[in-house]
Design a protein around this motif. Structure first.
Motif, PDB file in Angstrom:
ATOM      1  N   LEU A 102      31.299  67.528  27.675  1.00 16.59           N
ATOM      2  CA  LEU A 102      32.116  68.603  27.118  1.00 16.59           C
ATOM      3  C   LEU A 102      33.165  68.075  26.136  1.00 16.59           C
ATOM      4  CD1 LEU A 102      32.636  70.779  30.327  1.00 16.59           C
ATOM      5  CD2 LEU A 102      31.179  71.297  28.355  1.00 16.59           C
ATOM      6  N   ALA A 103      33.743  66.913  26.434  1.00 15.65           N
ATOM      7  CA  ALA A 103      34.780  66.366  25.549  1.00 15.65           C
ATOM      8  C   ALA A 103      34.221  66.075  24.159  1.00 15.65           C
ATOM      9  CB  ALA A 103      35.382  65.102  26.160  1.00 15.65           C
ATOM     10  N   LEU A 104      33.019  65.507  24.089  1.00 14.35           N
ATOM     11  CA  LEU A 104      32.421  65.235  22.782  1.00 14.35           C
ATOM     12  C   LEU A 104      32.101  66.534  22.041  1.00 14.35           C
ATOM     13  CD1 LEU A 104      30.033  62.214  23.476  1.00 14.35           C
ATOM     14  CD2 LEU A 104      32.199  62.209  22.259  1.00 14.35           C
ATOM     15  N   LEU A 105      31.688  67.557  22.777  1.00 20.79           N
ATOM     16  CA  LEU A 105      31.415  68.857  22.135  1.00 20.79           C
ATOM     17  C   LEU A 105      32.708  69.496  21.633  1.00 20.79           C
ATOM     18  CD1 LEU A 105      28.699  70.322  24.549  1.00 20.79           C
ATOM     19  CD2 LEU A 105      28.360  69.326  22.276  1.00 20.79           C
ATOM     20  N   PHE A 106      33.791  69.371  22.397  1.00 18.31           N
ATOM     21  CA  PHE A 106      35.089  69.874  21.940  1.00 18.31           C
ATOM     22  C   PHE A 106      35.543  69.125  20.688  1.00 18.31           C
ATOM     23  CE2 PHE A 106      35.942  71.645  26.304  1.00 18.31           C
ATOM     24  CZ  PHE A 106      36.153  72.952  25.887  1.00 18.31           C
ATOM     25  N   LEU A 107      35.321  67.809  20.674  1.00 21.64           N
ATOM     26  CA  LEU A 107      35.694  67.019  19.492  1.00 21.64           C
ATOM     27  C   LEU A 107      34.903  67.463  18.265  1.00 21.64           C
ATOM     28  CD1 LEU A 107      36.053  63.488  21.104  1.00 21.64           C
ATOM     29  CD2 LEU A 107      37.825  64.680  19.809  1.00 21.64           C
ATOM     30  N   ALA A 108      33.642  67.855  18.474  1.00 20.51           N
ATOM     31  CA  ALA A 108      32.843  68.356  17.352  1.00 20.51           C
ATOM     32  C   ALA A 108      33.487  69.593  16.740  1.00 20.51           C
ATOM     33  CB  ALA A 108      31.419  68.669  17.828  1.00 20.51           C
ATOM     34  N   ILE A 136      25.283  64.710  18.756  1.00 19.07           N
ATOM     35  CA  ILE A 136      24.238  63.747  19.120  1.00 19.07           C
ATOM     36  C   ILE A 136      24.703  62.883  20.286  1.00 19.07           C
ATOM     37  CG2 ILE A 136      23.006  61.673  18.333  1.00 19.07           C
ATOM     38  CD1 ILE A 136      22.890  62.951  15.555  1.00 19.07           C
ATOM     39  N   GLY A 137      25.967  62.444  20.239  1.00 15.34           N
ATOM     40  CA  GLY A 137      26.509  61.632  21.321  1.00 15.34           C
ATOM     41  C   GLY A 137      26.458  62.346  22.658  1.00 15.34           C
ATOM     42  N   SER A 138      26.822  63.619  22.658  1.00 11.21           N
ATOM     43  CA  SER A 138      26.793  64.379  23.915  1.00 11.21           C
ATOM     44  C   SER A 138      25.365  64.516  24.450  1.00 11.21           C
ATOM     45  CB  SER A 138      27.420  65.766  23.714  1.00 11.21           C
ATOM     46  OG  SER A 138      26.611  66.584  22.881  1.00 11.21           O
ATOM     47  N   LEU A 139      24.386  64.690  23.544  1.00  6.50           N
ATOM     48  CA  LEU A 139      22.986  64.799  23.968  1.00  6.50           C
ATOM     49  C   LEU A 139      22.485  63.472  24.536  1.00  6.50           C
ATOM     50  CD1 LEU A 139      21.490  66.906  21.030  1.00  6.50           C
ATOM     51  CD2 LEU A 139      22.026  67.676  23.346  1.00  6.50           C
ATOM     52  N   MET A 140      22.880  62.348  23.899  1.00  7.94           N
ATOM     53  CA  MET A 140      22.463  61.033  24.388  1.00  7.94           C
ATOM     54  C   MET A 140      23.035  60.755  25.779  1.00  7.94           C
ATOM     55  SD  MET A 140      20.472  59.779  22.073  1.00  7.94           S
ATOM     56  CE  MET A 140      19.908  61.485  21.987  1.00  7.94           C
ATOM     57  N   ILE A 141      24.297  61.126  25.979  1.00 12.63           N
ATOM     58  CA  ILE A 141      24.917  60.958  27.292  1.00 12.63           C
ATOM     59  C   ILE A 141      24.185  61.802  28.334  1.00 12.63           C
ATOM     60  CG2 ILE A 141      26.993  61.506  28.629  1.00 12.63           C
ATOM     61  CD1 ILE A 141      28.654  60.667  26.267  1.00 12.63           C
ATOM     62  N   THR A 142      23.806  63.016  27.969  1.00 13.31           N
ATOM     63  CA  THR A 142      23.101  63.904  28.897  1.00 13.31           C
ATOM     64  C   THR A 142      21.782  63.287  29.351  1.00 13.31           C
ATOM     65  OG1 THR A 142      24.072  65.853  27.828  1.00 13.31           O
ATOM     66  CG2 THR A 142      22.130  66.212  29.188  1.00 13.31           C
ATOM     67  N   VAL A 143      21.067  62.651  28.419  1.00 11.29           N
ATOM     68  CA  VAL A 143      19.788  62.005  28.767  1.00 11.29           C
ATOM     69  C   VAL A 143      20.003  60.910  29.813  1.00 11.29           C
ATOM     70  CG1 VAL A 143      17.942  60.528  27.870  1.00 11.29           C
ATOM     71  CG2 VAL A 143      18.665  62.541  26.570  1.00 11.29           C
ATOM     72  N   GLY A 182      26.764  59.012  16.517  1.00 12.90           N
ATOM     73  CA  GLY A 182      26.394  59.602  17.790  1.00 12.90           C
ATOM     74  C   GLY A 182      26.054  58.563  18.834  1.00 12.90           C
ATOM     75  N   PHE A 183      25.260  57.575  18.456  1.00 14.49           N
ATOM     76  CA  PHE A 183      24.896  56.519  19.396  1.00 14.49           C
ATOM     77  C   PHE A 183      26.131  55.723  19.816  1.00 14.49           C
ATOM     78  CE2 PHE A 183      20.601  57.376  17.985  1.00 14.49           C
ATOM     79  CZ  PHE A 183      19.842  57.114  19.125  1.00 14.49           C
ATOM     80  N   SER A 184      27.033  55.460  18.864  1.00 20.26           N
ATOM     81  CA  SER A 184      28.252  54.725  19.188  1.00 20.26           C
ATOM     82  C   SER A 184      29.158  55.530  20.107  1.00 20.26           C
ATOM     83  CB  SER A 184      29.010  54.359  17.903  1.00 20.26           C
ATOM     84  OG  SER A 184      30.184  53.643  18.198  1.00 20.26           O
ATOM     85  N   ALA A 185      29.289  56.838  19.837  1.00 24.67           N
ATOM     86  CA  ALA A 185      30.117  57.689  20.693  1.00 24.67           C
ATOM     87  C   ALA A 185      29.573  57.719  22.111  1.00 24.67           C
ATOM     88  CB  ALA A 185      30.182  59.095  20.120  1.00 24.67           C
ATOM     89  N   ALA A 186      28.247  57.777  22.244  1.00 21.88           N
ATOM     90  CA  ALA A 186      27.628  57.780  23.573  1.00 21.88           C
ATOM     91  C   ALA A 186      27.828  56.448  24.274  1.00 21.88           C
ATOM     92  CB  ALA A 186      26.140  58.096  23.454  1.00 21.88           C
TER      93      ALA A 186
END
Length: 639
Positions: free
Chosen positions: A85-91, A271-278, A48-52
């Motif tokens: 949204l892209a990370l959530l779609f990938l999930a 997790i990545g999408s949440l980190m980006i949102t922050v 998640g951290f890496s994706a963000a």
């Protein structure tokens, strides 16, 4: 010690730490999967951290702050929302992606369609990764120029040296774990700047009127908060133009493949999408405060104000902390970390296409891992140098990101996603769709760049709103027509090509059964002692490293294997040969070149419930390999 010297010392320590991580993981690599996919053992948090980190560029952060300042929440559709949204779609897509037997997308598409599509998609992905890296180089150049007055060349040199060292040492392991550190630096910087800017307004610093935080946010115009202020049609166009390109981007797919199991991959993307949102929420706070500190920028409007809005945060740091060079140096490190975290991902992804999908696939199929890593190192440098050159042609940060995304969306969204879900997709349709989409989109981008005056609305958008975003909707539409139309007019794909993607087709290939092996056989027992076995999620990784007594003719070896047993197939070229005994191709035994000229690696990744059977399959593959080499007078030893 002056501010620049402090920055250099901190940068040297930081890079040394990254290189140490790369060196640590260099000694843990025992297979192709270890280098390219981190051994498929990455957990959800690191993923998640890496994706963000991979999608938060230094230039992107500065541009997002600038867009917030000038357009408010309506600007989120150009960068912020598609990231999330892209990370959530990938999930959601993880279940389909995770168990596909590939290391790169070009390799995956060759398995689906045949060799005709591998080289064009590898070239297109390389171009896209270079364009994404342009934004990183441009962003870091802007940072160093504002803070220290440095030439843009130095930004490229810093990124090139650091990234090429730790990435080529540690592979994807190094990328993921350094990304985690780099995201921490960036998040601390963004959140810290949110407090600093709001605090400056509250204290009346930098010659501003002192107002409380509640008054600051209360004075923001109501339409600033409206995410649909640009109109629903524009929102839909942005989503259609950007999200498909980011969903099919190669680097997050490689991280999905690197996850230890499907659950880890899904959770990692969330997790990545949440980190980006922050981080983007912190950017919104920064923008509101900067509009109070520099009200003249907002008055200029968009796009004229972007020239000042984009570096506004850097200007604030330079003015607010002029007497605290350590803070400026830390800010520079934080933004450099963002540049490196993205560039390492983009350069790794692009370099894998050059080294594995072009060099090993078409130029030297018998290339060893040592040779591949050398080509990979050179490819990383090439991508960064090409991105540096591109940064002088495309100086706008977000435009560089958008151009890369639009080319990806138009070129391979339909061939890739259609190949996963539509049996009737054919190699001719995929090839035509990619070529048409890429050619049309590049032509539209070039036309738009040439015809658009500086700081003016784009030329194509002035003709018709449907042509906004460099006409990507037109490019995608023509790609879709070519892909679906040609596919329906050509012969369906073979069952071997369909098997890894469609379970019902895979069942038809389950015709080569493992021969009966006596588990008490001393030779089999001795063999098992040399098999490296590691559990990762729902699968077990079986690895057997062998050393031949003489140099190998790889091409001849593979052909002899295929003649000796009909189970051996080469769906992606001679660099990898699979013993196709059942539909789960990831679990099938694969043979690849090792580190040196005489090294051979056998691997299989069976599900936990089939480990016993696959150990016997691995032994059968070893005996068949040994039989072929015995005829050439070459012996095999366990390495």
């Amino acid at each position: 010690m002056d501010g620049y010297s402090i920055f250099l010392v901190m940068l040297a320590v930081y890079i040394a730490g990254l290189v140490a991580i790369g060196w640590y993981f260099n000694n843990r690599q025992k297979s192709v999967t270890d280098f390219w996919l981190a051994g498929r053992r990455i957990g959800p948090s690191a993923l998640g951290f890496s994706a963000a980190a991979s999608w938060l560029t230094a230039g992107g952060i500065l541009a997002v702050v600038g867009y917030y300042m000038l357009q408010g929440m309506g600007s989120i559709w150009g960068f912020v929302a598609p990231n999330i949204l892209a990370l959530l779609f990938l999930a959601v897509l993880v279940k389909k992606i995770k168990n596909l037997p590939a290391i790169t997308q070009p390799e995956l598409l060759e398995q689906r369609y045949g060799s005709i599509v591998r080289w064009p998609i590898a070239l297109i992905i390389t171009v896209v990764m270079i364009l994404f890296s342009v934004a990183d180089i441009t962003g870091l150049s802007l940072v160093l120029q504002v803070f220290y007055g440095l030439d843009p060349f130095y930004a490229a040199a810093i990124v090139a040296i650091a990234v090429s060292l730790y990435v080529t040492l540690g592979g994807l392991y190094a990328v993921i774990w350094t990304d985690t550190i780099q995201f921490a630096f960036l998040a601390i910087f963004a959140i810290g700047m949110a407090f600093a800017t709001v605090g400056t307004v509250a204290d009346g610093g930098l010659s501003t009127s002192a107002i409380s935080a509640s008054v600051l946010f209360g004075n923001v115009p109501g339409d600033w908060w409206n995410p649909f202020s640009i109109g629903l049609p524009m929102v839909l166009i942005f989503c259609l133009a950007i999200i498909p390109g980011w969903i099919t981007e190669q680097d997050p797919w490689q991280k999905v493949w690197a996850a230890r199991d499907g659950k880890s991959a899904t959770l990692g993307m969330i997790i990545g999408s949440l980190m980006i949102t922050v981080v983007f929420a912190a950017c919104a706070v920064i923008a509101i405060a900067l509009n109070s500190i520099y009200p003249e920028i907002a008055k200029m409007g968009f796009p004229a104000g972007m020239a000042l809005a984009e570096p506004a945060l850097l200007t604030f740091v330079s003015e607010r902390f002029a007497s605290a060079p350590v803070v400026i140096a830390f800010s520079a490190i934080g933004l450099a970390a963002a540049s490196m975290s993205c560039t390492d991902t983009f350069s790794t992804s692009g370099a894998s296409c050059i080294s594995r999908d072009i060099y090993q696939r078409y130029i030297k199929p018998d290339a060893t891992m040592k040779e591949m890593m050398l080509v990979n190192r050179v490819s990383v440098l090439f991508i960064i140098l090409a991105a540096t050159a591109g940064s002088f042609v495309i100086p706008n940060i977000i435009d560089a990101i958008h151009i890369a995304t639009f080319i990806a969306s138009s070129s391979y969204f339909f061939p890739l996603m259609g190949g996963l879900y539509w049996k009737r997709a054919t190699k001719e349709g995929a090839f035509t769709g990619m070529v048409v989409g890429f050619t049309v989109q590049v032509a539209l981008v070039v036309l738009d760049l040439i015809k658009t005056p500086p700081l003016a609305p784009s030329y194509l958008e002035s003709i018709h709103p449907i042509l906004m975003s460099h006409g990507v909707i037109v490019g995608m539409s023509l790609s879709a027509i070519a892909f679906f139309g040609v596919s329906l007019m050509t012969k369906p794909s073979s069952r071997v090509n369909l098997a890894p993607f469609f379970e019902e087709e895979a069942e038809e290939l389950s015709r080569y059964e493992a021969r009966e092996i006596n588990e008490k056989d001393p030779e089999y027992s001795a063999f098992l002692k040399n098999v490296d076995e590691k559990v990762a999620g729902e699968r077990t990784h079986l690895q057997l490293n062998l050393l031949a007594s003489g140099n190998l003719s790889w091409h001849e070896l593979i052909e002899k294997l295929k003649v000796g047993s009909p189970a051996w197939v080469t769906p992606t070229g001679l660099d990898s040969v699979y013993r196709l005994t059942h539909g789960d191709m990831l679990a099938c035994v694969a043979v690849t070149r090792g580190t040196g000229e005489r090294d051979i690696w056998l691997k299989a990744e069976p599900r936990l419930e089939t480990v016993g059977r696959q150990k016997k399959e691995l032994f059968t593959a070893y005996e068949e390999l040994k039989k072929v080499l015995d005829k050439k007078g070459v012996n095999l030893d366990f390495n």
